[in-house]
Enzyme design. Structure first.
Site, PDB file in Angstrom:
ATOM      1  CE  LYS A  69      -3.798  -1.998   2.652  1.00  0.00           C
ATOM      2  NZ  LYS A  69      -4.673  -1.769   3.796  1.00  0.00           N
ATOM      3  CG  ASP A 105      -8.958   1.103   4.491  1.00  0.00           C
ATOM      4  OD1 ASP A 105      -9.749   0.287   3.994  1.00  0.00           O
ATOM      5  OD2 ASP A 105      -7.766   0.846   4.711  1.00  0.00           O
ATOM      6  CB  ALA A 135      -6.722   0.406  10.488  1.00  0.00           C
ATOM      7  NE  ARG A 156       2.764  -2.346  21.182  1.00  0.00           N
ATOM      8  CZ  ARG A 156       2.861  -3.508  20.570  1.00  0.00           C
ATOM      9  NH1 ARG A 156       2.734  -4.622  21.260  1.00  0.00           N
ATOM     10  NH2 ARG A 156       3.059  -3.571  19.269  1.00  0.00           N
ATOM     11  CB  THR A 157       4.754   2.639  19.505  1.00  0.00           C
ATOM     12  OG1 THR A 157       4.832   1.224  19.658  1.00  0.00           O
ATOM     13  CG2 THR A 157       6.121   3.218  19.227  1.00  0.00           C
ATOM     14  N   GLY A 243     -16.882  -4.733  12.715  1.00  0.00           N
ATOM     15  CA  GLY A 243     -15.930  -4.257  11.710  1.00  0.00           C
ATOM     16  C   GLY A 243     -16.116  -4.793  10.304  1.00  0.00           C
TER      17      GLY A 243
HETATM   18  P1  ATR Z   1      -2.897  -1.725  10.462  1.00  0.00           P
HETATM   19  O1  ATR Z   1      -2.295  -1.191   9.207  1.00  0.00           O
HETATM   20  O2  ATR Z   1      -3.890  -2.822  10.250  1.00  0.00           O
HETATM   21  O3  ATR Z   1      -3.430  -0.641  11.357  1.00  0.00           O
HETATM   22  P2  ATR Z   1      -0.384  -1.903  11.877  1.00  0.00           P
HETATM   23  O4  ATR Z   1       0.111  -0.733  11.119  1.00  0.00           O
HETATM   24  O5  ATR Z   1       0.521  -3.076  12.049  1.00  0.00           O
HETATM   25  O6  ATR Z   1      -1.696  -2.482  11.222  1.00  0.00           O
HETATM   26  O7  ATR Z   1      -0.899  -1.407  13.325  1.00  0.00           O
HETATM   27  C1  ATR Z   1      -1.290  -2.283  14.320  1.00  0.00           C
HETATM   28  C2  ATR Z   1      -1.758  -1.505  15.548  1.00  0.00           C
HETATM   29  O8  ATR Z   1      -2.030  -2.441  16.593  1.00  0.00           O
HETATM   30  C3  ATR Z   1      -0.739  -0.526  16.106  1.00  0.00           C
HETATM   31  O9  ATR Z   1      -1.413   0.547  16.716  1.00  0.00           O
HETATM   32  C4  ATR Z   1      -0.028  -1.389  17.168  1.00  0.00           C
HETATM   33  O10 ATR Z   1       0.621  -0.671  18.166  1.00  0.00           O
HETATM   34  P3  ATR Z   1       2.182  -0.245  17.980  1.00  0.00           P
HETATM   35  O11 ATR Z   1       2.173   0.949  17.064  1.00  0.00           O
HETATM   36  O12 ATR Z   1       2.652   0.065  19.348  1.00  0.00           O
HETATM   37  O13 ATR Z   1       2.872  -1.441  17.371  1.00  0.00           O
HETATM   38  C5  ATR Z   1      -1.210  -2.119  17.733  1.00  0.00           C
HETATM   39  N1  ATR Z   1      -0.844  -3.348  18.439  1.00  0.00           N
HETATM   40  C6  ATR Z   1      -0.493  -4.533  17.910  1.00  0.00           C
HETATM   41  N2  ATR Z   1      -0.235  -5.439  18.886  1.00  0.00           N
HETATM   42  C7  ATR Z   1      -0.436  -4.797  20.088  1.00  0.00           C
HETATM   43  C8  ATR Z   1      -0.328  -5.178  21.454  1.00  0.00           C
HETATM   44  N3  ATR Z   1       0.018  -6.407  21.825  1.00  0.00           N
HETATM   45  N4  ATR Z   1      -0.619  -4.244  22.404  1.00  0.00           N
HETATM   46  C9  ATR Z   1      -0.977  -2.988  22.051  1.00  0.00           C
HETATM   47  N5  ATR Z   1      -1.089  -2.566  20.765  1.00  0.00           N
HETATM   48  C10 ATR Z   1      -0.821  -3.455  19.800  1.00  0.00           C
END
Ligand code: ATR
Length: 282
Positions: A69, A105, A135, A156-157, A243
Site C-alpha cells: 500500500k 478505508d 487503519a 502502545r508506541t 468491523g
Molecule cells: P494496520 O495497518 O492494520 O493498522 P499496523 O500498522 O501493524 O496495522 O498497526 C497495528 C496496531 O495495533 C498498532 O497501533 C499497534 O501498536 P504499535 O504501534 O505500538 O505497534 C497495535 N498493536 C499490535 N499489537 C499490540 C499489542 N500487543 N498491544 C498494544 N497494541 C498493539
C-alpha cells in the site's frame, strides 16, 4: 455486440486470504457485469513492474493490500484527497492515461457507521481512537472529515501516534497507553484499530462505564465478529457496530471506478462474506 470483459485484481503477498474476490465476485454476478476480479500474488520486488504493466496486461484497475500500500502511494500519477496524509493507497484505476490512487478505508469506515448507526456523527463530541497504524490513519481522517470536535488517540508506541497526527495535520489529544482508561472518560465514540481482540491475540480490556451512556463502540477487527471489546460494550449497555461492514464498504469505490456502477452493501453480500470467512477458518 457484447461489451468487452473488464478485468481488475487484488495485489498482495500473501494474497490467498483476501476476501476482496468474494465481495467483487458477488457484485459481478448480482449486477451481471461482464467483468472478472482476480487475485495477483506479487512479491515486493515485482510490484513496480506489475503496476507499470497493469494496463498492458488488460486490467482496468486494482486493489492493493499488504505489503504494497505504501509503494502504491508513491507510484501513482494522481493521489485522491483521501490518500494524502494516510500515505497508503488501496485502490487504483485509470483516468484516461493517468493512474489514479485512493484510500477507500476512509469511505469504508464512514459507510459502515452510517449504515450501522445512522446519524452517529450528529451528536459526537469526543471520539477515542485506539491504535496508530494504517487503519487508525484512515479512521482519524474520517473523523476529521465529519468534523468531530475532539479526537483522542492512544497507542502502545506513542511516537507513532505523534507521527500520524503530524502527517495528517490533525489536532488531537495523545493519551499515554498506560492511561488508556482515561481515554474512555466522557467519550461518545470509541474505535479500536489495533489487532487486540483478533482471534489468537490478547483481548483489549477496557472498563467502558466511564463513557457517555449513549456511546457507540466499534472495532476494525472482524474475526471474531463480536470482539471482547464489543461484548464489553454490550454488557455496559452501549451501542456497537462490528468491523465487517468497513471491509464491505471500502470495496465500493473500486467497483464503481472499474465497472461503472455503484454497488450496494446488502445483507446478502454480508452473508456471502461471512460464509467465506467460516470456510477459511476450517
Ligand atoms: P494496520 O495497518 O492494520 O493498522 P499496523 O500498522 O501493524 O496495522 O498497526 C497495528 C496496531 O495495533 C498498532 O497501533 C499497534 O501498536 P504499535 O504501534 O505500538 O505497534 C497495535 N498493536 C499490535 N499489537 C499490540 C499489542 N500487543 N498491544 C498494544 N497494541 C498493539
Amino acid at each position: 455486440m457484447t461489451a468487452l470483459l473488464k478485468k481488475a485484481c487484488v495485489i498482495g503477498d500473501p494474497i490467498a486470504h483476501s476476501l476482496s474476490p468474494v465481495i467483487h465476485g458477488f457484485w459481478i454476478s448480482q449486477y451481471g457485469v461482464n467483468a472478472a476480479y482476480e487475485r495477483a500474488h506479487v512479491a515486493v520486488r515485482e510490484f513496480p513492474g506489475f503496476i507499470s504493466a497493469l494496463r498492458a496486461n488488460g486490467y482496468v484497475g486494482a486493489n492493493v493490500t499488504v505489503p504494497h500500500k505504501e509503494t502504491a502511494y508513491r507510484l501513482v500519477d494522481r493521489l485522491d484527497e483521501t490518500a494524502k496524509g494516510i500515505s497508503a493507497v488501496n485502490t487504483l484505476w485509470f483516468d484516461g492515461d493517468v493512474l489514479a490512487g485512493a484510500n477507500s478505508d476512509v469511505a469504508g469506515f464512514l459507510g459502515n457507521l452510517d449504515e450501522g448507526s445512522p446519524g452517529w456523527d450528529e451528536g459526537v463530541q469526543i471520539a477515542t481512537v485506539i491504535g496508530a497504524g494504517g487503519a487508525a490513519r484512515a479512521v482519524i481522517k474520517a473523523l476529521d472529515n465529519r468534523n468531530v470536535p475532539e479526537i483522542r488517540i492512544t497507542n502502545r508506541t506513542e511516537g507513532r501516534a505523534r507521527q500520524l497526527l503530524a502527517d495528517l495535520r490533525i489536532d488531537a489529544e495523545i493519551i499515554q497507553w498506560e492511561k488508556i482508561q482515561t481515554a474512555v472518560e466522557r467519550a461518545d465514540l470509541i474505535v479500536n484499530t489495533t489487532t487486540l481482540g483478533m482471534a489468537g491475540h490478547t483481548a483489549l480490556e477496557l472498563d467502558l462505564s466511564a463513557a457517555v451512556s449513549t456511546a457507540l463502540v466499534t472495532d476494525i477487527v472482524y474475526t471474531p465478529l463480536k470482539t471482547p471489546l464489543l461484548e464489553a460494550a454490550e454488557r455496559t449497555g452501549l451501542r456497537t457496530v462490528d468491523g465487517l461492514g468497513m471491509l464491505l464498504h471500502q470495496a465500493v469505490l473500486g467497483f464503481t471506478h472499474w465497472f461503472g456502477l455503484t454497488p450496494q452493501v446488502t445483507p446478502a453480500l454480508r452473508t456471502a462474506v461471512l460464509t467465506a470467512l467460516r470456510e477459511k477458518a476450517v
